[in-house]
Design an enzyme around this catalytic site. Structure first.
Site, mmCIF file in Angstrom:
data_model
loop_
_atom_site.group_PDB
_atom_site.id
_atom_site.type_symbol
_atom_site.label_atom_id
_atom_site.label_comp_id
_atom_site.label_asym_id
_atom_site.label_seq_id
_atom_site.Cartn_x
_atom_site.Cartn_y
_atom_site.Cartn_z
ATOM 1 N N ASN A 66 41.623 43.768 23.148
ATOM 2 C CA ASN A 66 41.696 42.730 24.165
ATOM 3 C C ASN A 66 42.105 43.284 25.523
ATOM 4 O OD1 ASN A 66 42.278 39.754 25.112
ATOM 5 N ND2 ASN A 66 44.205 40.840 25.421
ATOM 6 N N LYS A 67 43.128 44.125 25.554
ATOM 7 C CA LYS A 67 43.608 44.686 26.829
ATOM 8 C C LYS A 67 42.560 45.572 27.475
ATOM 9 C CE LYS A 67 47.468 47.242 28.895
ATOM 10 N NZ LYS A 67 46.607 48.250 29.560
ATOM 11 N N ASP A 72 49.628 52.671 14.419
ATOM 12 C CA ASP A 72 49.220 51.281 14.309
ATOM 13 C C ASP A 72 48.002 51.090 13.414
ATOM 14 O OD1 ASP A 72 51.251 50.326 15.872
ATOM 15 O OD2 ASP A 72 50.073 50.202 17.718
ATOM 16 N N GLY A 73 47.069 52.038 13.428
ATOM 17 C CA GLY A 73 45.892 51.925 12.569
ATOM 18 C C GLY A 73 46.275 51.876 11.101
ATOM 19 N N ASN A 114 45.634 41.742 14.373
ATOM 20 C CA ASN A 114 45.321 42.132 15.748
ATOM 21 C C ASN A 114 44.290 41.210 16.388
ATOM 22 O OD1 ASN A 114 46.948 44.285 16.522
ATOM 23 N ND2 ASN A 114 45.200 45.578 17.041
ATOM 24 N N GLU A 115 43.059 41.256 15.872
ATOM 25 C CA GLU A 115 41.995 40.465 16.463
ATOM 26 C C GLU A 115 40.792 40.373 15.538
ATOM 27 O OE1 GLU A 115 41.048 44.345 16.619
ATOM 28 O OE2 GLU A 115 42.345 43.853 18.320
#
Length: 266
Positions: A166-167, A51-52, A123-124
């Protein structure tokens, strides 16, 4: 999908990867694809490395709206954005060439800093203190004051980004088919004098979130954009909305978002 023939590979050099990529290149070319060295000439952008690497590939290629992104993990890696592994790269090519592809559309958030600088995040975005002192931000929703936050910082996450940073702060995992974004706290101060909501909250896609930073010593807060960090002097406000942009990715059959969440966390 015969018109999608130009592939750009995004990856970070590491031991042993070059030899594996040579085999991928040969396999792609034998199936009629062209390997391009400039992402601007690609209509398929492939990241290698979890994912990175996928987040970096999207950012470094400018959040392209006219191409497909896909992620390939290496041995021992997992990824919520990545449907394929180095060992089944031929399956990805076969899907693109011969099957009616299912395409995911992941939402993107837009951030405007001080009304001068614009960023996109898959993502964020996070705003955090860089000193041993709480950062203070007035939080506005649709230009109406909601709360004054005191703590280490705030995270604003997309639905797909809800499984990341976030999680880890006990934010909710959001279905990416819901058009929204989520705000989560980092170590908020709640006592008889100061008070915040104390939990994550979710905003509809037509909402506008504004974080107004009080200039009380935190003149160089860290702005986290996906997996990159920026230090911007004298940040006064950050305005966040859900963008019209989406990131399109190839979806394998029988591999839904919730299938990948289950494999990753349960």
């Amino acid at each position: 999908m015969s018109d999608r023939k130009n592939i750009f590979f995004y990856y970070l050099n590491s031991d042993g990867l070059k030899n594996k990529l040579d085999a991928l290149y040969q396999l792609a070319e034998s199936n009629g694809f062209t390997i391009v060295s400039d992402s601007d000439n690609a209509n398929i952008i492939v990241s290698i490395g979890g994912d990175g690497a996928f987040l970096q590939a999207v950012r470094k290629t400018g959040f392209r709206q006219d191409c497909l992104y896909t992620g390939i993990t290496r041995s021992g890696e997992s990824g919520l954005y990545c449907d394929f592994n180095l060992d089944n790269f031929d399956e990805m090519l076969d899907t693109i060439l011969h099957e009616e592809m299912e395409v995911r559309r992941f939402p993107v958030i837009h951030a405007d800093v001080n009304g001068e600088t614009n960023f996109y995040c898959l993502n964020e975005i996070s705003v955090r203190s860089t000193i041993i002192k709480s950062i203070v931000m007035d939080v506005f929703i649709d230009d109406i004051h909601f709360e004054t936050f005191r703590g280490d910082g705030l995270i604003v996450a997309t639905p797909t980004g809800s499984t990341g940073y976030n999680k880890s702060t006990n934010g909710a995992v959001i279905d990416p088919r819901i058009p929204c974004f989520q705000v989560s706290e980092l170590a908020s101060i709640n006592n008889n004098r100061y008070r915040t909501l104390g939990s994550s909250f979710v905003l509809h896609n037509d909402r506008k979130l504004q974080l107004s930073v009080q200039q009380d010593g935190n003149d160089y807060p860290i702005i986290g954009l996906d997996n990159e960090a920026y230090s911007i002097r004298n940040i006064k406000d950050v305005t966040v909305t859900l963008s019209d942009k989406v990131i399109k990715t190839v979806k394998l059959k029988n591999n839904s978002y919730w299938d990948r969440v289950k494999r990753t966390f349960l």
